[in-house]
Each structure stands twice: as C-alpha cells, then as structure tokens.
Design an enzyme around this catalytic site. Structure first.
Site, PDB file in Angstrom:
ATOM      1  N   CYS A 164       0.800  -1.227   0.000  1.00 55.19           N
ATOM      2  CA  CYS A 164       0.000   0.000   0.000  1.00 55.19           C
ATOM      3  C   CYS A 164       0.836   1.282   0.000  1.00 55.19           C
ATOM      4  O   CYS A 164       0.280   2.377  -0.046  1.00 55.19           O
ATOM      5  CB  CYS A 164      -0.952  -0.011   1.193  1.00 55.19           C
ATOM      6  SG  CYS A 164      -2.205  -1.314   1.084  1.00 55.19           S
ATOM      7  N   HIS A 297      -1.355   8.739   6.328  1.00 54.42           N
ATOM      8  CA  HIS A 297      -1.718   7.427   5.771  1.00 54.42           C
ATOM      9  C   HIS A 297      -3.128   7.087   6.235  1.00 54.42           C
ATOM     10  O   HIS A 297      -3.936   6.649   5.432  1.00 54.42           O
ATOM     11  CB  HIS A 297      -0.715   6.367   6.232  1.00 54.42           C
ATOM     12  CG  HIS A 297      -0.930   5.037   5.596  1.00 54.42           C
ATOM     13  ND1 HIS A 297      -0.925   4.857   4.232  1.00 54.42           N
ATOM     14  CD2 HIS A 297      -1.193   3.810   6.133  1.00 54.42           C
ATOM     15  CE1 HIS A 297      -1.164   3.581   3.951  1.00 54.42           C
ATOM     16  NE2 HIS A 297      -1.339   2.932   5.087  1.00 54.42           N
ATOM     17  N   HIS A 334      -9.375   3.584   0.932  1.00 53.45           N
ATOM     18  CA  HIS A 334      -7.966   3.203   0.881  1.00 53.45           C
ATOM     19  C   HIS A 334      -7.703   2.614  -0.504  1.00 53.45           C
ATOM     20  O   HIS A 334      -8.145   1.507  -0.816  1.00 53.45           O
ATOM     21  CB  HIS A 334      -7.669   2.188   1.970  1.00 53.45           C
ATOM     22  CG  HIS A 334      -6.211   1.849   2.119  1.00 53.45           C
ATOM     23  ND1 HIS A 334      -5.243   2.269   1.229  1.00 53.45           N
ATOM     24  CD2 HIS A 334      -5.557   1.123   3.076  1.00 53.45           C
ATOM     25  CE1 HIS A 334      -4.070   1.822   1.615  1.00 53.45           C
ATOM     26  NE2 HIS A 334      -4.231   1.132   2.728  1.00 53.45           N
TER      27      HIS A 334
END
Length: 409
Positions: A164, A297, A334
């Site tokens: 990610c 994040h 996300h």
C-alpha cells in the site's frame, strides 16, 4: 533512503491526472474533495460472496473501456484507468509527442491486472468470456507496461510493488532519477481496480469497516478500500522553465524506512515512521514549522491511526494541535498501491489552491489520536509545504514533502 534537492536538481510537478470515486479528471477530484468526498457501496462482482463487500468505487460511466488489451493480455479496469489518468497528466503538463516518446514511467501498483484473472476464475476452468476469449498465460503486473505502450514512452519502465506504499516509493524513485540527471521528466503514479481477492483477504483479517472509512474515529473498525488511478508528471525545474511550464508544486524531499518488526502490523513505537518524516524534511531543507498540512496514511485500522498520531505528535510537538490533517481515505477509501500517489496529487492541489478542505465528519474522535482534523469548513493553508505519509505491510514507511514552487500558479 533519502532524496532531496540538496542531493541534486530541484523537482517540480507539472502535470496531474486522476480517476476516482469522485469522477474522472483532476477538476472532478478537487470538487469532490471540497464537497466532502464519497460513500462506499457494494461491489458489483456477483462472485464476491463475503461478509463485507463495500468499496469507494469509480462510477461505472467513468471507467474507460480502452485500451482493451496489451498484446495478448486483456486489461481490467485498473490498467485502463492508469492509461486514462496518464494521458490526462501528460496533456496537463503540455508534453509534446517527442517528449512523450522518451518519457520514463515509474508506477506503484499492488494488485495490477487482478480483475482480469478473477474474471476468468469466476467463469470456471478455462473461462475467459468477459475479457475476450484469450486463455493464454499472462502476468499480473502489466499496468506500467500498458501506460508505456499507450503513450509510446520508451524511456524506461518500472513497476514498484511495496504493497500500500508502492506509489509513494515510486514517486521517490522518479524524483531520484531527475535529481541524479538520469531523466528530465518522469511520469509516476499508480492504479488499482476492484479486486475480489483483496477484499477477501481483508475480510479474513477482520480489518474492514462495515460502515465507511473513518480514520481517527473512536468507533472505527478497519479500512474500506477504493479504486482509481492517480498520475503526476515530475520534471526538473530547469526543464519546466525551458518549456514555460507552470508547476503545481515542488517535490522537495522524500525518505523511506522499514520497521523490521512484523509482516502486517506497524511497530507500535513508530520509531522508523518518525525517522522517514524527519529525513524527508531534512532533505527538503525544511523544518517541522514549514509544514502547513499533513495528508496522513490514516487507514481507519485501530493500531495504524494510533501509531501515526503518536508519530506526528512526536515530530511536530507543540504545533500538532494547530497542524491540520486532511484525511483523504475518509473521502475516497484506501486505494492500496495508488494511495501514495493520490496523497501526493492531493498535496499538490492543496498547495495550488492554498486551502485545506474540511474533513469528512467524525462521529467521535479517538482520544488516543490527538490530531487536528478540521471539520465543517476549510482552512487556509498557512505553511510552505505539505507532508504525505504512506505505510504498508512489511513495515514499509515512505514520507514525501511537497512545497510551493517558484512560479507556481
């Protein structure tokens, strides 16, 4: 690893491209952020038989149908969105055909062409009807190659797979290529389409929120994924000046580190995440007082948000209560491998507009996450720069600092 203008030439952002749940194109993306973002909805995949199947999905009308394939390989939504966003970014930068022909491409991608493979499996053994009847073997990682082929870009082609944080690492690598003199202009970014396998894995981990992505909220249950593509044209300041290009921002510094702690969980101490922020600031020639906003994040998973809040308070100290965070994943989900590129693109837009839009409302902020998330209304961007954090499985941490560029619009 660190990279910064202290180590070579200055790097500016001269082109942007995006497809997200907020629509196709960068103007739609910015309007969507200013309007409060989107909401998740169930995946359309009938084979996604799992407890939680909600994602922040690109509207079907905005998913391009071309290019349908690369050589013999049928392309799913992820690579097709990558090509569309890349074309928008190079057009936005005003790159002519000759420049595009020599352009290096550095992508960060996690799941690649998974949608095509999952379509075949859903059709049964040998099935390939949804993607053109071709049953030949094909690689998973074709996104960067598809972008290079669509643009006719022959300047080198790299695909980074650091989960990610992949496209955050890709942006740092692309900037290094420019600073070292290997290239004047590099296209970087990433793309991810809907993936049944990815959703199944996170269902098994119990790491998905059944409501929405709500980082830093006391009642968060996990993350919620989104799909899309984000692209940035990075260029040496000298090249941009020669072409008369107007930069959005400067990619002033980047640094990465590894927790060396756990395959999927962050180190609760946040030692290495803190180090990557500090080194990115150093390489940018800036201090914490220069940062006007943070794109965290912020996944909505319980431990990640607590650790990142702790790290930000450690790095920024007394400024933390007055330092606005823009919680992007609460608005677009996300986006996995492309999350870092979306973060950098958003930071460039914050600097371009000198505004931090209001965050998606929290139900109740977690007292273990003492960070400032402006809600109800936007706030002016008061600092010189914006910090972007991207973290990933494997303990991967990358921080990127974007600053206002000389001559920026």
């Amino acid at each position: 690893m660190t990279a910064g203008h202290g180590a070579g030439r200055r790097v500016v952002v001269t082109g942007l491209g995006a497809i997200s749940c907020l629509g196709a194109g960068v103007p739609a993306f910015w309007r969507g952020l200013a309007a409060g973002g989107s909401r998740p909805e169930p995946m359309a995949d009938p084979a996604a038989r799992m407890r939680n199947r909600r994602m922040y999905l690109v509207p079907q009308a905005d998913v391009p149908t071309e290019p349908a394939r690369l050589a013999h390989v049928p392309l799913a939504a992820g690579p097709r969105m990558a090509v569309a966003a890349a074309r928008e970014a190079v057009a936005d930068a005003g790159l002519d055909a000759r420049t595009r022909a020599g352009l290096p491409v550095v992508m960060g991608v996690e799941m690649g062409n998974a949608g095509m493979h999952e379509g075949r499996r859903a059709d049964g053994p040998g099935g390939a009807a949804p993607v053109g009847g071709d049953t030949a073997w094909s690689p998973m990682t074709v996104t960067s190659a598809a972008v290079g082929a669509a643009l006719g870009a022959t300047g080198g082609n790299v695909s980074v797979g650091n989960a990610c944080a992949a496209s955050g690492y890709a942006a740092a690598l692309a900037a290094d290529m420019i600073r070292s003199g290997e290239a004047d202009i590099v296209l970087t970014g990433g793309a991810e389409g809907p993936t049944r396998v990815g959703m199944g894995v996170f269902n098994r981990l119990g790491a998905l929120d059944s409501d929405r992505c709500r980082p830093f909220d006391l009642h968060r249950q996990g993350t919620v994924f989104g799909d899309g593509a984000a692209m940035l044209v990075l260029e040496s300041a000298e090249s941009a000046a020669r072409r008369g290009a107007t930069p959005y921002a400067e990619l002033a510094g980047a640094a990465w580190s590894c927790d060396a702690h756990h395959p999927t969980a962050p180190d609760p101490r946040g030692t290495q995440a803190s180090r990557s922020i500090r080194q990115a600031l150093t390489e940018a020639g800036l201090t914490g007082s220069d940062i006007g906003a943070v794109v965290p994040h912020g996944t909505g998973t319980p431990l990640n948000d607590v650790v990142e809040s702790r790290v930000l308070n450690e790095v920024f100290g007394d400024r933390s209560p007055r330092l606005p965070l823009f919680s992007l994943k609460a608005m677009i989900g996300h986006t996995a491998g492309v999350a870092g590129a979306f973060g950098c693109l958003t930071a460039a837009l914050l600097l371009h507009h000198r505004t931090v839009p209001a965050n998606a409302p929290l139900d109740e902020q977690d007292p273990e996450c003492p960070v400032w998330l402006p809600q109800k209304e936007s706030v002016p961007l008061s600092g010189r720069a914006v910090l972007v954090n991207s973290y990933a499985f494997g303990g991967n941490n990358v921080s990127v600092v974007l600053a206002g560029a000389e001559g920026a619009a």
